[in-house]
Design a protein around this motif. Structure first.
Motif, PDB file in Angstrom:
ATOM      1  N   TYR A 169       0.839  -1.201   0.000  1.00 39.41           N
ATOM      2  CA  TYR A 169       0.000   0.000   0.000  1.00 39.41           C
ATOM      3  C   TYR A 169       0.875   1.253   0.000  1.00 39.41           C
ATOM      4  O   TYR A 169       0.632   2.191  -0.767  1.00 39.41           O
ATOM      5  N   SER A 170       1.889   1.267   0.829  1.00 35.11           N
ATOM      6  CA  SER A 170       2.771   2.434   0.920  1.00 35.11           C
ATOM      7  C   SER A 170       3.514   2.685  -0.383  1.00 35.11           C
ATOM      8  O   SER A 170       3.606   3.827  -0.848  1.00 35.11           O
TER       9      SER A 170
ATOM     10  N   LYS B 215       2.703   1.665  -3.430  1.00 35.36           N
ATOM     11  CA  LYS B 215       1.764   2.089  -4.474  1.00 35.36           C
ATOM     12  C   LYS B 215       1.325   3.540  -4.277  1.00 35.36           C
ATOM     13  O   LYS B 215       1.158   4.272  -5.245  1.00 35.36           O
ATOM     14  N   GLN B 216       1.159   3.937  -3.041  1.00 34.39           N
ATOM     15  CA  GLN B 216       0.736   5.302  -2.774  1.00 34.39           C
ATOM     16  C   GLN B 216       1.848   6.298  -3.091  1.00 34.39           C
ATOM     17  O   GLN B 216       1.594   7.357  -3.661  1.00 34.39           O
TER      18      GLN B 216
ATOM     19  N   SER C  30       2.481   6.358  -7.065  1.00 34.40           N
ATOM     20  CA  SER C  30       1.328   6.612  -7.917  1.00 34.40           C
ATOM     21  C   SER C  30       1.435   8.012  -8.510  1.00 34.40           C
ATOM     22  O   SER C  30       1.553   9.007  -7.802  1.00 34.40           O
TER      23      SER C  30
ATOM     24  N   ASN D 171      -3.879  10.474  -8.805  1.00 34.55           N
ATOM     25  CA  ASN D 171      -4.500  10.279  -7.493  1.00 34.55           C
ATOM     26  C   ASN D 171      -4.655   8.790  -7.190  1.00 34.55           C
ATOM     27  O   ASN D 171      -5.020   7.986  -8.036  1.00 34.55           O
ATOM     28  N   PHE D 172      -4.360   8.438  -5.971  1.00 34.07           N
ATOM     29  CA  PHE D 172      -4.426   7.054  -5.525  1.00 34.07           C
ATOM     30  C   PHE D 172      -5.889   6.709  -5.236  1.00 34.07           C
ATOM     31  O   PHE D 172      -6.586   7.483  -4.579  1.00 34.07           O
TER      32      PHE D 172
ATOM     33  N   TYR E  20      -7.389   4.752  -3.247  1.00 35.32           N
ATOM     34  CA  TYR E  20      -7.785   4.454  -1.867  1.00 35.32           C
ATOM     35  C   TYR E  20      -7.407   5.625  -0.964  1.00 35.32           C
ATOM     36  O   TYR E  20      -6.278   6.097  -0.984  1.00 35.32           O
ATOM     37  N   LYS E  21      -8.337   6.061  -0.139  1.00 32.18           N
ATOM     38  CA  LYS E  21      -8.081   7.206   0.741  1.00 32.18           C
ATOM     39  C   LYS E  21      -7.312   6.800   1.991  1.00 32.18           C
ATOM     40  O   LYS E  21      -6.580   7.598   2.556  1.00 32.18           O
TER      41      LYS E  21
ATOM     42  N   TYR F  37      -8.047   0.202   1.346  1.00 35.05           N
ATOM     43  CA  TYR F  37      -7.212  -0.709   0.546  1.00 35.05           C
ATOM     44  C   TYR F  37      -7.338  -2.135   1.080  1.00 35.05           C
ATOM     45  O   TYR F  37      -7.507  -3.088   0.327  1.00 35.05           O
TER      46      TYR F  37
END
Length: 126
Positions: A68-69, A71-72, A75, A78-79, A81-82, A87
């Motif tokens: 998650y980190s 990919k965020q 990216s 805009n990602f 997932y908030k 996620y």
């Protein structure tokens, strides 16, 4: 269901036999002794065992925060997932790897074969 499971076992056997052959060729210099064959089978069997155990216990979920980190951070736009919770909730729907059981079962069989061969080598049976 049964047909799919049989296909998974056959694919697992083929891939594992290729890995045993490669381990036997590159690590043990393609020596056809019970000792070298037992070691090659054991090497692949123990790796498959821990991989299968990891897949069955769903341990790869541990690395979700890392993915998650990454990919965020990387990216460009805009990602989607908030938060990590969003996620995680989305990824939780993904099924467990279907090859987990065949990998674990075949690894136990390979470990048994390698232990039998090792016992024969230690007893001096040729």
């Amino acid at each position: 269901m049964l047909r799919r499971l049989v296909k998974q076992f056959i694919k697992t056997i083929i891939v594992s036999l290729i890995l045993i052959f490669l381990a036997h060729y590159f690590i043990f210099d393609f020596e056809f002794t019970k000792d070298a064959i037992s070691n090659a089978i054991f090497l692949v069997g123990i790796m498959m065992f821990f991989l299968g155990l990891m897949l069955i216990t769903n341990a790869p979920r541990i690395f979700m925060i890392f993915t998650y980190s990454v990919k965020q951070v990387f990216s460009r736009k805009n990602f989607p997932y908030k938060s990590f919770y969003d996620y995680y909730a989305e990824k939780e729907k993904d099924p467990v790897t279907p090859y987990a059981v065949p990998i674990l079962v075949m690894s136990i069989i390979y470990l048994g074969i390698s232990l039998i061969l090792a016992y024969m080598v230690l007893q001096g049976a040729e």
